[in-house]
Design a protein around this motif. Structure first.
Motif, short mmCIF file in Angstrom:
data_model
loop_
_atom_site.label_atom_id
_atom_site.label_comp_id
_atom_site.label_asym_id
_atom_site.label_seq_id
_atom_site.Cartn_x
_atom_site.Cartn_y
_atom_site.Cartn_z
N GLU A 546 37.66 43.77 46.00
CA GLU A 546 38.30 44.89 45.32
C GLU A 546 38.33 44.68 43.81
O GLU A 546 38.10 45.62 43.05
CB GLU A 546 39.73 45.08 45.86
CG GLU A 546 39.78 45.61 47.27
CD GLU A 546 41.20 45.91 47.71
OE1 GLU A 546 42.11 45.81 46.86
OE2 GLU A 546 41.41 46.24 48.89
N LEU A 550 36.55 47.34 41.30
CA LEU A 550 37.35 48.09 40.34
C LEU A 550 37.01 47.71 38.91
O LEU A 550 37.02 48.57 38.01
CB LEU A 550 38.84 47.86 40.61
CG LEU A 550 39.35 48.42 41.95
CD1 LEU A 550 40.82 48.09 42.13
CD2 LEU A 550 39.13 49.93 42.01
N ALA A 553 33.88 49.56 38.13
CA ALA A 553 34.16 50.98 37.97
C ALA A 553 34.77 51.26 36.61
O ALA A 553 34.42 52.25 35.95
CB ALA A 553 35.10 51.46 39.09
N ARG A 554 35.68 50.40 36.14
CA ARG A 554 36.27 50.59 34.81
C ARG A 554 35.22 50.48 33.72
O ARG A 554 35.19 51.25 32.75
CB ARG A 554 37.38 49.56 34.58
CG ARG A 554 38.68 49.89 35.30
CD ARG A 554 39.81 49.01 34.81
NE ARG A 554 39.58 47.61 35.14
CZ ARG A 554 39.97 47.03 36.26
NH1 ARG A 554 40.63 47.72 37.17
NH2 ARG A 554 39.72 45.75 36.48
N ARG A 557 33.17 53.67 33.74
CA ARG A 557 33.93 54.81 33.22
C ARG A 557 34.06 54.73 31.69
O ARG A 557 33.94 55.74 31.00
CB ARG A 557 35.29 54.86 33.90
CG ARG A 557 36.05 56.13 33.63
CD ARG A 557 37.22 56.31 34.58
NE ARG A 557 36.77 56.79 35.88
CZ ARG A 557 36.89 56.12 37.02
NH1 ARG A 557 37.44 54.92 37.02
NH2 ARG A 557 36.46 56.63 38.15
N THR A 580 33.41 56.70 40.02
CA THR A 580 34.31 57.28 41.02
C THR A 580 33.86 56.91 42.44
O THR A 580 34.68 56.59 43.30
CB THR A 580 34.35 58.80 40.87
OG1 THR A 580 34.70 59.13 39.53
CG2 THR A 580 35.36 59.42 41.82
N ALA A 583 34.80 53.22 42.99
CA ALA A 583 36.24 53.06 43.23
C ALA A 583 36.63 53.59 44.61
O ALA A 583 37.59 53.10 45.22
CB ALA A 583 37.04 53.78 42.15
N VAL A 586 37.14 51.21 47.55
CA VAL A 586 38.41 50.51 47.69
C VAL A 586 39.47 51.43 48.28
O VAL A 586 40.22 51.07 49.17
CB VAL A 586 38.87 49.95 46.32
CG1 VAL A 586 40.26 49.33 46.43
CG2 VAL A 586 37.86 48.94 45.80
N ASN A 587 39.54 52.66 47.77
CA ASN A 587 40.52 53.65 48.26
C ASN A 587 39.75 54.92 48.65
O ASN A 587 39.62 55.84 47.85
CB ASN A 587 41.55 53.95 47.16
CG ASN A 587 42.71 54.78 47.68
OD1 ASN A 587 42.59 55.47 48.68
ND2 ASN A 587 43.83 54.72 46.98
N GLY A 591 39.48 58.35 46.49
CA GLY A 591 38.15 58.49 45.91
C GLY A 591 37.48 59.79 46.32
O GLY A 591 36.82 60.44 45.50
#
Length: 608
Positions: A546, A550, A553-554, A557, A580, A583, A586-587, A591
């Motif tokens: 995770e 993440l 992904a940051r 972005r 997106t 990410a 993970v969720n 997402g």
């Protein structure tokens, strides 16, 4: 009116008792001498039987069972004609039973049950011939002139004439006058009930017609109002309302006829307008409804055909406008929904071939709403393409340690590399991993010495035990797992585990917040260190994945935001979709919502 209760005289009692006794002695099939002997033998028992019948009558009397009580009193008198109390009780029961029957007769008449009322009234008169009300009620079913006269008779005649004319309100007023003058004239009560019922029924139907009229259902409204007038032609409002409703129906029929003519002439827009106007006036007009349905389908088919032509010209935005127009005519029109799905699908394929997989994914997401089966495989392929291009892979590092520990870095690394990784975090090229996961034993100075042998007994919170071994703590073992971005050197995440011996000499260790006691049988510090490293990685492996996802992904972005500021909207969108989507691994639920929001803004912007 009711007369006061009366009691049977001596002569009446003798006659009644004689009749009862005579009835008891006939038909027994025995001679007169035998009957006399039987009477002599049973005379002593008759008094007890009479008392029992009398007391049974009293019980029924108290419970309101007056007519049943009368039968018991008569039986008691027949057994013992000298039982004076039974005569008085019999008279009281007859008076009460007559009054009860009279009450039932009035209730039946008030409910319109004329036959039942007559039966109860006649029975009341039979039970108590001196009850004037009962006699009058019973006589009210004979010739009218014997009971009524003067004004009541005239009012009854007027009420009957008004009933024949269905003037229920006036008829009810005349019957009410009769009842007021002669309350025990039961036919007037029944006639009053009938007039009130028909008036009430007419008013209920008129009110239902008004409610239907207000909801613009004029056909059913006219049926209710017509029914109200059929029952009561003199209803004060129904006739006027029926005229208004009929005028509305005529107007709606005229509009429906104009709509039919427009549809026949091919002017479907005019047909829809006319039919809608007809339904606005009368929503129950089936002819207008049929014309409207057929005209709307015709317009929808035309819009779908135009959309398909624009789709063939790859004008996706215009095609969608046409398909949505078709659905405004016919909600959820199947051919229009398929056309919308195809427009998004073909646009997505065009974007994918232009090296814009992120925009293609958003297009597929929008089309999936309309035809999931047609778009799902393209959507999955687009996701695989995007994830495979993301630099989120990682590698494991286990540095060598003090040889005295005996921890073989190569073997430990090979074991840890069996941990499962999602496809988008795997790389086949050497040295291509972006993130390094370093598993390191940071302190290795633990030494344990057994200072007590087996065979001793001791008492603990777990009960009595034998054969334990005490160890002396000489050092500690600690392990850490660190995830580092190899491109920037930034630490993404770090986890630690420690192992020590507690005050009661039990070996323990903690990984995160989880306590464990599993090292009692490990003979060497080397195995302790290797076991600790494996357990720590087992514990934090989901968190490692995770953190890497993440972090990447940051990064994506932030890069997309920078491109957006430079005016490169297409490249910024690609990075935003990739971030997106990553990410969402993970969720998934959040997402998916974020991707749908991107798809909606993408669709509104009309990206081609």
């Amino acid at each position: 009116m009711n007369c006061p209760p009366r009691h049977a005289g001596l002569v009446g009692r003798v006659v009644l008792a004689g009749a009862m006794m005579g009835a008891a002695s006939i038909g027994l099939g025995v001679s007169g001498v035998a009957a006399a002997q039987e009477r002599t033998l049973t005379a002593s028992d008759r008094g007890g039987d009479a008392r029992l019948a009398y007391e049974t009558g009293l019980l029924l009397h108290r419970e309101g069972e007056y007519e049943a009580a009368i039968g018991q009193y008569i039986e008691a008198i027949g057994l013992d004609p000298s039982l004076d109390a039974a005569y008085a009780a019999l008279t009281d029961a007859q008076v009460a039973a007559a009054q009860a029957r009279l009450t039932l007769a009035i209730e039946a008449a008030d409910a319109g049950d004329l036959l039942g009322a007559a039966e109860h009234a006649r029975r009341a008169a039979q039970l108590d011939g001196e009850n004037d009300d009962a006699v009058t009620a019973a006589g009210s079913f004979g010739p009218v002139q014997d009971v009524l006269g003067g004004a009541p008779l005239a009012a009854l005649s007027q009420g009957q004439s008004l009933s024949d004319e269905r003037q229920w309100k006036l008829a009810a007023e005349r019957f009410a006058a009769v009842v007021e003058a002669e309350p025990m004239f039961l036919p007037a009560r029944a006639a009053l009930h009938r007039a009130a019922y028909f008036r009430s029924r007419s008013e209920d139907m008129a009110n239902a017609g008004v409610a239907l009229m207000q909801s613009r259902r004029l056909g059913p409204a006219l049926e209710q109002l017509s029914g109200a007038l059929a029952i009561w032609p003199y209803h004060p409002d129904a006739a006027d309302m029926a005229q208004r409703v009929q005028a509305g129906i005529d107007q709606a029929n005229d509009q429906a006829l104009r709509a039919q003519r427009a549809a026949s002439a091919g002017d479907l827009g005019e047909a829809v307008q006319r039919a809608s106007a007809a339904l606005e006036t009368d929503s129950s007009n089936q002819s207008a409804r049929d014309v409207l349905r057929d005209a709307q389908r015709g317009l929808a088919d035309g819009a779908v055909a135009q959309g398909e032509r624009e789709l063939a010209e790859q004008d996706y935005r215009a095609a969608r406008d046409r398909f949505e127009q078709a659905m405004s005519y016919v909600n959820h029109y199947p051919s229009a929904r398929r056309g919308l799905a195809q427009s998004f699908l073909q646009q997505g394929e065009a974007l994918a071939s232009s090296d814009r997989p992120g925009a293609a994914l958003l297009s597929y997401l929008s089309g999936r709403v309309h035809d999931r089966a047609a778009v799902d495989e393209h959507l999955r392929q687009s996701e695989r393409t995007l994830l495979s291009g993301l630099d989120a892979s990682l590698t494991l590092e286990v540095p060598d340690h003090d040889p005295a520990l005996g921890v073989d870095s190569g073997l430990l690394l090979a074991e840890l590399q069996t941990k499962p990784l999602p496809p988008y975090m795997q790389r086949t090229e050497p040295d291509a991993e972006r993130y390094a996961v370093r598993v390191q034993i940071t302190e290795t100075d633990i030494r344990l010495r057994r200072i007590e042998s087996a065979g001793s007994y001791y008492n603990s919170s777990y009960g009595y035990s034998t054969g334990y071994t005490r160890w002396q703590k000489l050092g500690t073992v600690a392990c850490s797992v660190t995830v580092t971005d190899r491109a920037t050197g930034r630490v993404v995440g770090q986890w630690n585990a420690n192992r020590w011996v507690t005050f009661d000499d039990q070996q323990q260790y903690v990984v995160g917040r989880t306590w464990r006691r599993s090292y009692f049988t490990l003979p060497t510090d080397d195995e302790v260190a290797g076991r600790l490293a494996r357990d720590l990685v087992d514990e934090v492996w989901p968190g490692i994945r995770e953190a890497v996802v993440l972090a990447r992904a940051r990064t994506l972005r932030d890069a997309g935001a920078a491109l957006a500021e430079q005016g490169d909207a297409e490249a910024a969108l690609e990075l935003e979709v990739s971030a997106t989507l990553l990410a969402a691994q993970v969720n998934p639920r959040e997402g998916e919502r974020a991707l749908m929001r991107l798809a909606e803004s993408f669709e509104e912007a009309g990206v081609e």
